[in-house]
Design an enzyme around this catalytic site. Structure first.
Site, short mmCIF file in Angstrom:
data_model
loop_
_atom_site.label_atom_id
_atom_site.label_comp_id
_atom_site.label_asym_id
_atom_site.label_seq_id
_atom_site.Cartn_x
_atom_site.Cartn_y
_atom_site.Cartn_z
N ARG A 3 -0.44 -11.52 12.16
CA ARG A 3 -0.41 -11.17 10.74
C ARG A 3 0.98 -10.69 10.34
NH1 ARG A 3 -3.58 -6.09 9.36
NH2 ARG A 3 -1.53 -5.12 9.60
N ASP B 60 -5.21 -3.24 2.96
CA ASP B 60 -4.25 -2.77 3.96
C ASP B 60 -3.33 -1.68 3.39
OD1 ASP B 60 -5.07 -4.40 6.07
OD2 ASP B 60 -3.79 -6.06 5.44
#
Length: 314
Positions: free
Chosen positions: A301, A138
């Site tokens: 998330r 990420d």
């Protein structure tokens, strides 16, 4: 673990087309591998992924438990927690124990209706198919990529929608020595323009480009707590190897991407409602299988802010 890396057998034309045992060390020899006392750890694969049972994820966990969770995360890279019937506030409180929460700057542009920037609601259905089916770490386009992420299953399809993680430390260790020596001091450029930028109006891209220019990170990152070397390039955000011709850079990156995708380095999670996955974004890549369309899949998330990646020669 104290065993030596087994011999692999490359083909004459492809140094990464190896066959035979591909089992890397899970941790360096210096790692503190004492038994865990405040919860139970059940390995899923030899090097990456373990189920943790016996605790409930809230912000009020004792310091001793938090210390052991940190050690378990370093050892297994991704931890799975089943039957975590927790609220959004508890999810956030647990994540906050690990550091500052990441405020994702692009979600309000790429996820219509997203009002919170520290909790990302990833809702996929017949109208919005999953697009996270690329191997990636990420936000490597940021100067300070995420340290970790806590992903909670809110609604899962009847079948499909698994998430996979790949151990980039194991992948590095099982590269041929000549390739490790070649890449140890290289630097790569990372950018968001070809991923998030594709879904934004041109004027928005122009505005955000000033705030988030392309960044450079070491191709081989060192995890400071363990000294473990990991591959830190990914298909979604890495643009090029600095100082190489486009042809040479593309060839090397394709080789490393293909290597990270070997099943021997991976763990796969079959989601259930109230399952939580917690992973070290520095030490593994992940891939969300998009095989459940048009069924509905809803995840939440929260990511934790990381530090600037450090390379071998830093």
């Amino acid at each position: 673990m104290t065993y030596s890396t087994p011999e692999i057998h490359p083909t004459p034309t492809d140094p990464l087309a190896a066959y035979g045992p591909l089992v890397a060390r899970r941790t360096p020899d210096s790692f503190d591998d004492r038994p865990y006392e405040t919860f139970t750890v059940s390995p899923v694969t030899p090097t990456i992924g373990a189920e943790v049972s016996g605790i409930r994820l809230t912000g009020g966990l004792p310091d001793e438990t938090m210390s052991e969770l940190r050690r378990a995360l370093l050892e297994w890279k991704v931890l799975f927690f089943r039957d975590q019937n927790i609220e959004r506030t508890e999810h956030r409180a647990f994540a906050e124990r690990w550091g500052s929460l990441e405020q994702h700057p692009f979600f309000k542009y790429t996820h219509p209706g997203q009002t919170e920037t520290d909790v990302a609601t990833l809702a996929k259905d017949a109208m919005t198919g999953g697009v996270e089916n690329n191997w990636h770490n990420d936000v490597t386009w940021h100067a300070f990529p995420s340290f970790a992420a806590v992903l909670r299953a809110v609604e899962v399809p009847p079948v499909g929608g698994d998430t996979l993680w790949s151990d980039t430390g194991a992948a590095y260790d099982l590269l041929p020595a000549t390739i490790r020596e070649r890449i140890d001091t290289l630097v790569a450029e990372h950018d968001w323009i070809n991923s998030f930028g594709k879904h934004m109006p041109p004027d928005t891209v122009e505005m955000l480009r000033l705030q988030f220019p392309a960044v450079q990170h070491p191709v081989v990152r060192v995890i400071p707590e363990t000294g473990r070397r990991v591959l830190f390039v990914n298909l979604s955000f890495t643009q090029r190897i600095v100082g190489m011709s486009p042809t040479e850079s593309d060839e090397l990156l394709r080789m490393l991407y293909r290597h990270v995708q070997r099943p021997e380095f991976q763990v796969r999670l079959r989601w259930q409602p109230n399952t939580v996955a917690f992973w070290d974004n520095r030490a593994c890549q992940h891939y969300a299988a998009s095989d459940y369309f048009p069924a509905r899949r809803v995840m939440e998330r929260i990511s934790i802010v990381g530090d600037r990646p450090v390379g071998v020669s830093s």
